[in-house]
Design a protein around this motif. Structure first.
Motif, short mmCIF file in Angstrom:
data_model
loop_
_atom_site.label_atom_id
_atom_site.label_comp_id
_atom_site.label_asym_id
_atom_site.label_seq_id
_atom_site.Cartn_x
_atom_site.Cartn_y
_atom_site.Cartn_z
N LEU A 96 -8.92 3.54 4.74
CA LEU A 96 -9.88 3.48 5.84
C LEU A 96 -10.18 2.04 6.25
O LEU A 96 -10.38 1.75 7.43
CB LEU A 96 -11.16 4.21 5.45
N ARG A 97 -10.17 1.12 5.29
CA ARG A 97 -10.38 -0.29 5.65
C ARG A 97 -9.21 -0.81 6.48
O ARG A 97 -9.42 -1.55 7.47
CB ARG A 97 -10.55 -1.14 4.38
N TYR A 98 -7.99 -0.46 6.12
CA TYR A 98 -6.84 -0.89 6.92
C TYR A 98 -6.85 -0.21 8.28
O TYR A 98 -6.40 -0.81 9.27
CB TYR A 98 -5.54 -0.62 6.16
N ALA A 99 -7.36 1.00 8.34
CA ALA A 99 -7.49 1.68 9.64
C ALA A 99 -8.44 0.90 10.55
O ALA A 99 -8.15 0.65 11.72
CB ALA A 99 -7.97 3.11 9.43
N GLU A 100 -9.59 0.50 10.00
CA GLU A 100 -10.56 -0.28 10.78
C GLU A 100 -9.95 -1.61 11.20
O GLU A 100 -10.08 -2.04 12.35
CB GLU A 100 -11.82 -0.52 9.94
N LEU A 101 -9.30 -2.29 10.27
CA LEU A 101 -8.74 -3.61 10.52
C LEU A 101 -7.70 -3.59 11.62
O LEU A 101 -7.61 -4.52 12.44
CB LEU A 101 -8.13 -4.17 9.23
N THR A 102 -6.90 -2.53 11.67
CA THR A 102 -5.80 -2.45 12.64
C THR A 102 -6.17 -1.68 13.90
O THR A 102 -5.31 -1.37 14.71
CB THR A 102 -4.57 -1.78 12.00
N GLY A 103 -7.44 -1.40 14.08
CA GLY A 103 -7.85 -0.65 15.26
C GLY A 103 -7.26 0.75 15.30
O GLY A 103 -7.02 1.30 16.38
N GLY A 104 -7.05 1.32 14.12
CA GLY A 104 -6.55 2.69 14.04
C GLY A 104 -5.04 2.82 14.03
O GLY A 104 -4.52 3.95 13.98
N MET A 105 -4.30 1.70 14.07
CA MET A 105 -2.84 1.80 14.03
C MET A 105 -2.36 2.30 12.67
O MET A 105 -1.32 2.95 12.57
CB MET A 105 -2.19 0.47 14.36
N PHE A 106 -3.10 1.98 11.61
CA PHE A 106 -2.87 2.65 10.33
C PHE A 106 -3.90 3.76 10.22
O PHE A 106 -5.10 3.50 10.28
CB PHE A 106 -3.02 1.68 9.15
N ASP A 107 -3.45 4.98 10.10
CA ASP A 107 -4.38 6.12 10.07
C ASP A 107 -3.85 7.16 9.09
O ASP A 107 -2.77 7.72 9.29
CB ASP A 107 -4.51 6.73 11.47
N PRO A 108 -4.60 7.44 8.02
CA PRO A 108 -4.13 8.41 7.04
C PRO A 108 -4.23 9.87 7.49
O PRO A 108 -3.83 10.77 6.74
CB PRO A 108 -5.05 8.16 5.84
N THR A 109 -4.72 10.10 8.71
CA THR A 109 -4.88 11.49 9.18
C THR A 109 -3.80 11.91 10.17
O THR A 109 -3.98 12.88 10.91
CB THR A 109 -6.27 11.70 9.82
N VAL A 110 -2.65 11.21 10.18
CA VAL A 110 -1.58 11.57 11.13
C VAL A 110 -0.71 12.73 10.64
O VAL A 110 0.24 13.11 11.31
CB VAL A 110 -0.67 10.36 11.45
N GLN A 111 -1.05 13.33 9.51
CA GLN A 111 -0.23 14.42 8.99
C GLN A 111 -0.04 15.58 9.97
O GLN A 111 1.04 16.19 10.02
CB GLN A 111 -0.81 14.93 7.67
N PRO A 112 -1.04 15.93 10.81
CA PRO A 112 -0.79 16.99 11.80
C PRO A 112 0.35 16.66 12.76
O PRO A 112 1.06 17.57 13.21
CB PRO A 112 -2.13 17.09 12.55
#
Length: 331
Positions: free
Chosen positions: A110-126
């Motif tokens: 979640l920290r990397y998600a915030e840092l990258t403006g959502g470009m890293f997102d652990p919820t892309v599994q769908p």
């Protein structure tokens, strides 16, 4: 679909043993006295450990301990073990009293998600499930899933949908988590921590992502060869690494379709697949950072990558763009 379930293996380690099925430690070359090499698989990827130690028995004990720790963590984070904590969370939408490591890793994601403006997102599994199901059909439209289906999948994507605490992790209905873009790096770091705590000073660890402890025993750097994405048997560049982690992501690591138009690198904002680069290699102090940011940077232009390198703890980025041009960015 084309390719294996696991992500890419673009990095070729100088002197490393090719991964096969799980095997007992084997003797290194005579020129590397005190070297014990383990080879196997971890989280669906080739895994290697090279431990330099005067006592072969102690080296084998450490390798066994490291593998046991890696397997324990794999049972938390794997998408492919039906009883893993991650699979249970995705199935029920809640994980009560989660393992501390699960909370730590998801917090890092979640920290990397915030840092990258959502470009890293652990919820892309769908999105993964949408593309996998689409191209599993015998009559799959080669142009990919229709926009209505992509839009429906995107409605379930968003790291801010998750609630994470030491007591419980909650994901709303339809949300599914993948840690494939960070878990291998995290496990690599945990194995390195274990080995360091036992006094190991010269080791290469590759649990799907690569990290070295110190230099080689003779003081030389570890040579990390980056494969040419178009001709993987050929080395495109050699990086000299001491006490650092290296990770590579690239669109060709997993292809859903024979034409290679659709891959595993999803843009969480649009649902499209990343095509900016043939490969992105990151060098960092930790494999967790290198793993997560090689994924995120695959979806970003060079200027924002450069701006994020220092805040993200990335020391160097080696890019091969879609046209085959090479760029090296330094923090």
């Amino acid at each position: 679909m084309v390719g294996a379930i696991s992500r890419r293996r673009f990095i070729r380690i100088s002197g490393a043993v090719a991964g096969l099925a799980l095997a007992a430690p084997v003797r290194g070359a005579a020129s590397e006295a005190g070297l014990v090499v383990w080879r196997g698989t971890m989280l669906g990827a080739v895994a290697t450990m090279k431990i330099h130690h005067r006592d072969r028995g102690e080296a084998e004990r450490l390798i066994s301990a490291a593998c046991a720790e890696a397997r324990r963590l794999e049972r938390l984070f794997s998408l492919y073990l039906e009883d893993s904590d991650l699979v249970r969370l995705n199935r029920s939408g809640i994980l009560v009293d989660p393992a501390p490591e699960f909370v730590e890793l998801l917090g890092a994601a979640l920290r990397y998600a915030e840092l990258t403006g959502g470009m890293f997102d652990p919820t892309v599994q769908p999105l993964w499930e949408l593309y996998a199901n689409h191209f599993a059909k015998a009559d799959a439209d080669p142009s990919g899933p229709d926009q209505a289906s992509v839009k429906a999948a995107l409605a379930c994507v968003g790291y801010d949908r998750l609630s994470v605490s030491r007591d419980r992790i909650v994901a709303p209905k339809g949300t599914a988590i993948t840690l494939n873009g960070i878990a291998q790096g995290y496990i690599t770091d945990k194995v390195v921590d274990l080995l360091r705590s036992q006094g190991i000073a010269h080791t290469l660890v590759d649990m799907g992502e690569t990290r070295t402890i110190g230099a080689r025993p003779d003081g030389a750097s570890w040579d990390v060869g980056i494969a040419d994405p178009e001709l993987p048997e050929r080395t495109q560049a050699v990086l000299q690494v001491v006490d650092l982690a290296v990770s590579t992501s690239g669109a060709y690591g997993f292809r859903f379709d024979p034409a290679g138009r659709f891959n595993h690198l999803f843009d969480p904002a649009t649902g499209a697949c990343g095509r900016l680069y043939r490969s992105v290699t990151t060098i960092a102090k930790t494999a967790t950072a290198a793993d997560a940011l090689s994924t995120a940077f695959s979806l970003m232009d060079q200027m924002p990558i450069q701006a994020l390198m220092s805040p993200a703890g990335i020391e160097r980025v080696h890019l091969i763009d879609a046209a085959g041009s090479v760029a090296d960015l330094v923090a």
